[in-house]
Design a protein around this motif. Structure first.
Motif, PDB file in Angstrom:
ATOM      1  N   PHE A 131       0.848  -1.179   0.000  1.00  0.00           N
ATOM      2  CA  PHE A 131       0.000   0.000   0.000  1.00  0.00           C
ATOM      3  C   PHE A 131       0.883   1.228   0.000  1.00  0.00           C
ATOM      4  N   GLY A 132       0.983   1.864  -1.152  1.00  0.00           N
ATOM      5  CA  GLY A 132       1.806   3.061  -1.289  1.00  0.00           C
ATOM      6  C   GLY A 132       0.983   4.229  -1.795  1.00  0.00           C
ATOM      7  N   GLU A 133       1.673   5.214  -2.345  1.00  0.00           N
ATOM      8  CA  GLU A 133       1.003   6.428  -2.817  1.00  0.00           C
ATOM      9  C   GLU A 133       0.049   6.135  -3.968  1.00  0.00           C
ATOM     10  N   HIS A 134       0.399   5.208  -4.850  1.00  0.00           N
ATOM     11  CA  HIS A 134      -0.520   4.876  -5.952  1.00  0.00           C
ATOM     12  C   HIS A 134      -1.852   4.359  -5.414  1.00  0.00           C
ATOM     13  N   GLU A 135      -1.790   3.437  -4.468  1.00  0.00           N
ATOM     14  CA  GLU A 135      -3.016   2.871  -3.886  1.00  0.00           C
ATOM     15  C   GLU A 135      -3.814   3.946  -3.146  1.00  0.00           C
ATOM     16  N   ALA A 136      -3.107   4.832  -2.443  1.00  0.00           N
ATOM     17  CA  ALA A 136      -3.790   5.926  -1.742  1.00  0.00           C
ATOM     18  C   ALA A 136      -4.479   6.858  -2.736  1.00  0.00           C
ATOM     19  N   ALA A 137      -3.836   7.124  -3.870  1.00  0.00           N
ATOM     20  CA  ALA A 137      -4.440   7.981  -4.897  1.00  0.00           C
ATOM     21  C   ALA A 137      -5.687   7.325  -5.486  1.00  0.00           C
ATOM     22  N   VAL A 138      -5.647   6.021  -5.691  1.00  0.00           N
ATOM     23  CA  VAL A 138      -6.823   5.300  -6.192  1.00  0.00           C
ATOM     24  C   VAL A 138      -7.954   5.417  -5.177  1.00  0.00           C
ATOM     25  N   MET A 139      -7.643   5.274  -3.900  1.00  0.00           N
ATOM     26  CA  MET A 139      -8.678   5.391  -2.869  1.00  0.00           C
ATOM     27  C   MET A 139      -9.266   6.799  -2.826  1.00  0.00           C
ATOM     28  N   ALA A 169      -6.176  -1.785   7.788  1.00  0.00           N
ATOM     29  CA  ALA A 169      -7.049  -1.146   6.800  1.00  0.00           C
ATOM     30  C   ALA A 169      -7.531   0.211   7.300  1.00  0.00           C
ATOM     31  N   GLY A 170      -7.866   0.295   8.577  1.00  0.00           N
ATOM     32  CA  GLY A 170      -8.282   1.569   9.155  1.00  0.00           C
ATOM     33  C   GLY A 170      -7.188   2.617   9.056  1.00  0.00           C
ATOM     34  N   GLU A 171      -5.959   2.200   9.335  1.00  0.00           N
ATOM     35  CA  GLU A 171      -4.829   3.126   9.232  1.00  0.00           C
ATOM     36  C   GLU A 171      -4.632   3.576   7.782  1.00  0.00           C
ATOM     37  N   ARG A 172      -4.780   2.662   6.845  1.00  0.00           N
ATOM     38  CA  ARG A 172      -4.637   2.993   5.435  1.00  0.00           C
ATOM     39  C   ARG A 172      -5.739   3.958   4.984  1.00  0.00           C
ATOM     40  N   LEU A 173      -6.960   3.694   5.419  1.00  0.00           N
ATOM     41  CA  LEU A 173      -8.081   4.574   5.055  1.00  0.00           C
ATOM     42  C   LEU A 173      -7.852   5.978   5.609  1.00  0.00           C
ATOM     43  N   ARG A 174      -7.425   6.063   6.865  1.00  0.00           N
ATOM     44  CA  ARG A 174      -7.167   7.383   7.460  1.00  0.00           C
ATOM     45  C   ARG A 174      -6.040   8.109   6.725  1.00  0.00           C
ATOM     46  N   ALA A 175      -4.972   7.376   6.430  1.00  0.00           N
ATOM     47  CA  ALA A 175      -3.828   8.004   5.745  1.00  0.00           C
ATOM     48  C   ALA A 175      -4.207   8.504   4.360  1.00  0.00           C
ATOM     49  N   ALA A 176      -5.014   7.730   3.654  1.00  0.00           N
ATOM     50  CA  ALA A 176      -5.364   8.087   2.274  1.00  0.00           C
ATOM     51  C   ALA A 176      -6.457   9.149   2.203  1.00  0.00           C
ATOM     52  N   LEU A 177      -7.436   9.087   3.113  1.00  0.00           N
ATOM     53  CA  LEU A 177      -8.629   9.911   2.952  1.00  0.00           C
ATOM     54  C   LEU A 177      -8.749  11.079   3.916  1.00  0.00           C
ATOM     55  N   SER A 178      -7.934  11.122   4.960  1.00  0.00           N
ATOM     56  CA  SER A 178      -8.043  12.245   5.903  1.00  0.00           C
ATOM     57  C   SER A 178      -7.514  13.513   5.258  1.00  0.00           C
TER      58      SER A 178
END
Length: 180
Positions: A131-139, A169-178
């Protein structure tokens, strides 16, 4: 009924001729008549093709269908509801994950089904090993398309009990969408 007819009843040689003549184009795993735009409904039908309607396009396949990423994954990614009594075909093929599908998790176009942008983002956060910047951008793009924010994604994920990878997953969601 599908929103358009896939061109799937011709021998491979004739399909290639149809492509060369400019009468169709390849989209995902299907061939689509040239006058049909590659909108999410078209991509969903093309991604599912002749597969069983029990499969629901998910993860990277769903992100591509929604337009959050420009290309489908090399290997199709699907969910099947736990209640579907489905067995994977022998041998290779697409990635299929058995999961509980709730009301609002799936959007349907005829027999083609895809996880909603919200469910897709939650699943990407849960099931991706990298899970990197590409995945965060997709989210972030899925959140824009689906009109949801981090709280809605966390709430949707927390509806399920005993979910594998829930904390990460919660940490990833917060990092990508906050908001930054």
């Amino acid at each position: 009924m599908a929103p358009f007819p896939l061109i799937d009843d011709l021998p491979e040689v004739e399909l290639q001729a149809v492509l060369l003549d400019g009468e169709a184009y390849r989209l995902g795993e299907g061939y689509v008549p040239i006058g049909v735009a590659p909108v999410p409904a078209t991509r969903a039908v093309a991604a599912l093709g002749t597969r069983t309607p029990r499969l629901v396009a998910a993860l990277g396949t769903a992100a591509w269908i929604w337009g959050a990423t420009p290309h489908p994954p090399a290997r199709g990614e699907f969910l099947v509801d736990l209640a579907a009594r489905w067995r994977p075909p022998f041998g290779g093929g697409p990635l299929v994950i058995e999961s509980r599908l709730r009301s609002g998790d799936v959007v349907r176009w005829g027999e083609a089904s895809v996880t909603s942008p919200l469910r897709t983002a939650v699943d990407l956060a849960r099931f991706r090993t990298h899970f990197g910047e590409h995945e965060a951008a997709v989210m972030r793009r899925l959140a824009e398309i689906g009109g949801f924010e981090v709280d809605a994604a966390l709430h949707a994920m927390n509806r399920g009990r005993n979910l594998a990878g829930k904390r990460a997953a919660g940490e990833r969601l917060r990092a990508a969408l906050s908001p930054s």
